[in-house]
Design an enzyme around this catalytic site. Structure first.
Site, short mmCIF file in Angstrom:
data_model
loop_
_atom_site.label_atom_id
_atom_site.label_comp_id
_atom_site.label_asym_id
_atom_site.label_seq_id
_atom_site.Cartn_x
_atom_site.Cartn_y
_atom_site.Cartn_z
N ASN A 30 29.84 34.12 43.32
CA ASN A 30 30.05 33.04 44.27
C ASN A 30 28.98 31.95 44.44
OD1 ASN A 30 27.32 33.78 45.88
ND2 ASN A 30 28.73 35.68 45.92
N GLY A 38 33.19 43.36 44.41
CA GLY A 38 34.10 43.47 43.43
C GLY A 38 33.54 43.23 42.02
N ASP A 40 31.68 40.88 40.56
CA ASP A 40 30.25 40.68 40.71
C ASP A 40 29.44 41.76 40.72
OD1 ASP A 40 28.84 37.90 42.90
OD2 ASP A 40 28.24 39.03 40.71
N1 APR Z 1 36.41 44.99 35.83
C1 APR Z 1 37.51 44.03 35.88
N2 APR Z 1 38.06 43.26 36.95
C2 APR Z 1 37.58 43.75 38.09
C3 APR Z 1 36.70 44.87 38.28
C4 APR Z 1 35.98 45.21 37.00
N3 APR Z 1 34.92 46.36 36.96
N4 APR Z 1 36.29 45.04 39.54
C5 APR Z 1 37.08 44.22 40.28
N5 APR Z 1 37.90 43.36 39.48
C6 APR Z 1 39.11 42.64 39.58
C7 APR Z 1 39.67 42.78 40.89
O1 APR Z 1 40.61 43.72 40.98
C8 APR Z 1 40.50 41.21 41.03
O2 APR Z 1 41.57 41.32 40.38
O3 APR Z 1 38.22 41.40 39.79
C9 APR Z 1 39.32 40.36 40.27
C10 APR Z 1 38.62 39.19 41.13
O4 APR Z 1 38.34 39.97 42.35
P1 APR Z 1 36.74 39.66 42.95
O5 APR Z 1 35.74 40.43 42.46
O6 APR Z 1 37.02 40.18 44.43
O7 APR Z 1 36.30 38.01 42.78
P2 APR Z 1 37.24 36.92 43.46
O8 APR Z 1 38.34 37.34 44.01
O9 APR Z 1 37.01 35.79 42.39
O10 APR Z 1 36.20 36.87 44.75
C11 APR Z 1 34.73 36.31 44.66
O11 APR Z 1 33.94 38.33 45.79
O12 APR Z 1 32.41 39.79 44.94
C12 APR Z 1 32.65 38.71 45.52
O13 APR Z 1 30.50 37.65 45.04
C13 APR Z 1 31.74 37.75 44.89
O14 APR Z 1 31.70 36.24 46.84
C14 APR Z 1 32.46 36.26 45.37
C15 APR Z 1 33.89 36.70 45.66
#
Ligand code: APR
Length: 180
Positions: A30, A38, A40
């Site tokens: 973010n 997630g 991140d």
């Molecule tokens: N490896 C690969 N992909 C992953 C992993 C992992 N370990 N963990 C989660 N994902 C995938 C999720 O399944 C999804 O398909 O990453 C993709 C993106 O999801 P999010 O992590 O929720 O990211 P996003 O939708 O871009 O939202 C970003 O979420 O975590 C917070 O700080 C971040 O505020 C920001 C928001």
């Protein structure tokens, strides 16, 4: 699943991006760059506090931009933090910002002499971007970049769920034209 683009290649795989042995992994962050849930959260947990320490000095990141830090304890040398758009129905420039997040991440990887980079599916988790549309944008943007930047030998999409893997594989199939 993999396609060749000149001497470069694009690979789709299902897995955990924190385990990737590449020059850089991309984080779906973010704009504060101070961590989250997630992918991140997974990257910061696996990579350790050095990543956050460096993030704190970056002054945040605008949606569609990308900034680089150490990979800390990860197998990857670097983490490229990018911020995708929050999906608000598609009428608020989301497609352009998503494409920019991929393109800027690739530019930063190339500027830092990375020859391999792994992406998660940016914006399709907490940010709610529909996976099929996001996959089309991600794949088109990566293919267009690799065509012009053969110094980047390998780009990978690392999909966490089998469903996302099959969506990306389905969207990649029609893009594999012979002249690549
Ligand atoms: N490896 C690969 N992909 C992953 C992993 C992992 N370990 N963990 C989660 N994902 C995938 C999720 O399944 C999804 O398909 O990453 C993709 C993106 O999801 P999010 O992590 O929720 O990211 P996003 O939708 O871009 O939202 C970003 O979420 O975590 C917070 O700080 C971040 O505020 C920001 C928001």
């Amino acid at each position: 699943m993999e396609i060749k683009i000149g001497k470069s290649r694009l690979l789709l795989k299902q897995g955990d991006i924190t385990q990737e042995e590449v020059d850089a992994i991309v984080n779906a962050a973010n704009s504060s760059l101070l961590g989250g849930g997630g992918v991140d959260g997974a990257i910061h947990r696996a990579g350790g506090s050095e990543i956050l320490e460096q993030c704190k000095k970056l002054g945040g990141c605008a949606p569609g931009d990308a900034k680089i830090t150490t990979g800390g304890k990860l197998k990857a040398k670097h983490v490229i933090h990018t911020v995708g758009p929050i999906w608000r129905g598609g009428g608020e420039d989301e497609p352009r910002i998503l494409a920019s997040a991929y393109r800027r991440s690739l530019e930063v990887a190339s500027e830092n002499h990375c020859s391999s980079v792994s992406f998660p599916s940016i914006s399709t988790g907490a940010y709610g971007y529909p996976v099929t549309e996001a996959a089309q944008i991600a794949l088109r943007t990566i293919i267009a970049f690799l065509r012009k930047h053969q110094e980047l030998k390998e780009a990978r999409m690392v999909l966490f769920s089998p469903e996302d893997f099959s969506t990306y594989a389905r969207e990649l199939r029609p893009m594999t034209v012979p002249d690549m």
